[in-house]
Design an enzyme around this catalytic site. Structure first.
Site, PDB file in Angstrom:
ATOM      1  CE  LYS A   7      -3.780  -2.462   2.099  1.00  0.00           C
ATOM      2  NZ  LYS A   7      -4.381  -3.006   3.320  1.00  0.00           N
ATOM      3  CD  GLN A  63      -3.494  -4.703   6.324  1.00  0.00           C
ATOM      4  OE1 GLN A  63      -3.654  -3.655   5.707  1.00  0.00           O
ATOM      5  NE2 GLN A  63      -3.755  -5.869   5.790  1.00  0.00           N
ATOM      6  CG  ASP A 115     -10.017  -0.883   4.478  1.00  0.00           C
ATOM      7  OD1 ASP A 115      -9.579  -1.330   3.410  1.00  0.00           O
ATOM      8  OD2 ASP A 115      -9.424  -0.975   5.578  1.00  0.00           O
TER       9      ASP A 115
HETATM   10  N1  GUN Z   1      -6.503  -7.256   5.649  1.00  0.00           N
HETATM   11  C1  GUN Z   1      -6.545  -7.965   4.493  1.00  0.00           C
HETATM   12  N2  GUN Z   1      -7.114  -7.223   3.517  1.00  0.00           N
HETATM   13  C2  GUN Z   1      -7.426  -6.027   4.066  1.00  0.00           C
HETATM   14  C3  GUN Z   1      -8.018  -4.844   3.556  1.00  0.00           C
HETATM   15  O1  GUN Z   1      -8.407  -4.737   2.385  1.00  0.00           O
HETATM   16  N3  GUN Z   1      -8.153  -3.826   4.450  1.00  0.00           N
HETATM   17  C4  GUN Z   1      -7.777  -3.936   5.744  1.00  0.00           C
HETATM   18  N4  GUN Z   1      -7.970  -2.889   6.537  1.00  0.00           N
HETATM   19  N5  GUN Z   1      -7.232  -5.014   6.247  1.00  0.00           N
HETATM   20  C5  GUN Z   1      -7.054  -6.059   5.407  1.00  0.00           C
END
Ligand code: GUN
Length: 280
Positions: A52, A96, A119
């Protein structure tokens, strides 16, 4: 011959479009900032977070990262989220997942301001999607729609089957396909005669979380198959929820794993961040 849907290429296109947009925003004095919070050091999360950050760097989004110890309390995390909610300079907040067991994930998701919920996990974002109002959309299902559209695959009036009903993928996916005027069926672990239902689908979206689960008897001749899963098989090779080699000669288009839906998730996260900055 099936079309192999190239998510890597489409995500690159989207990131390039966003890079241009971000550069224009910068000229107007608007900076896009994403804040990513990781609690603990789950190795998979560390890789996701790094990817990211790399995407942010490429596009010109400022990324602010918090790597907090596993021992962080729920109250401490809530306090940080609240600070970021208030901060004028932060457009997107991403915590996350998964979080350590002593922290209630739902509580954290609900604490994030819906205006910064890039998200698309907040109940308000999910609710808005369900009733057709504007709001952030969960990145993976949004990425699937983008793939279908950019490959000019018609959705309206099509029979769509979604296998999987998670809050992050299956449910928002079904809502999005409905919004695009598909006829949508959602299947899950308790569905009886799954193969019979899934082989009705013009567009089959698989997010069941079981390696190479979908084989050719689940798929209609000429269907479009979208594979959201990612696993390592017994040979330590990456694979999806669909047995690609088994179905590829039966379908009209299919996403590979890796290089299909995967890269789209981050591209759509970046899209949400830019949208957030533009709608301020
Ligand atoms: N953990 C795995 N995929 C994601 C995601 O798309 N967003 C978040 N916040 N955590 C994750």
């Amino acid at each position: 011959m099936a079309t192999i849907i190239d998510g890597k290429e489409i995500s690159k296109q989207i990131k390039d479009e966003l890079r241009e947009k971000v550069s224009n925003l910068k000229q107007k004095g608007i900076e896009v900032t994403l804040c990513v919070i990781q609690v603990g050091d789950d190795p998979a999360s560390t890789i996701y977070v790094r990817n990211k950050q790399k995407a942010c760097e490429y596009i010109g989004i400022k990324s602010q990262s918090y790597k907090l110890p596993e021992s962080t309390t729920e109250a401490e995390l809530l306090e940080i989220v609240e600070e970021l909610n208030q901060s004028e300079n932060v457009n997107g907040i991403l915590v996350q997942m998964p979080l350590p067991k002593h922290i209630n994930e739902d509580k954290i998701i609900e604490a994030i301001s819906p205006d910064k919920d890039v998200d698309g996990f907040h109940p308000q974002s999910v609710g808005r999607l369900s009733i057709g109002q504007r709001g952030f959309i969960s990145c993976t299902p949004a990425g699937v729609i983008e793939l279908l559209k950019r490959y000019n695959i018609p959705i309206e009036g099509k029979e769509c089957v979604v296998i999987g009903r998670s809050n992050i993928v299956g449910k928002p996916m079904a809502m999005l396909m409905l919004r695009e005027n598909a006829t949508v069926t959602v299947c899950h672990s308790r569905t009886k005669d799954l193969a019979k239902i899934s082989s009705r689908a013009d567009i089959l979206i698989v997010a069941i979380g079981k390696a190479e689960f979908v084989t050719r008897e689940f798929v209609k001749e000429g269907a479009v198959v979208i594979d959201v899963g990612i696993h390592r098989n017994e040979n330590n090779k990456l694979c999806g929820d669909v047995d690609f080699d088994n179905v590829v000669d039966k379908v009209s288009a299919i996403t590979p794993v890796p290089g299909g839906v995967g890269p789209m998730t981050i591209a759509m996260l970046m899209y949400n961040c830019v949208e957030s900055a533009m709608s301020k």
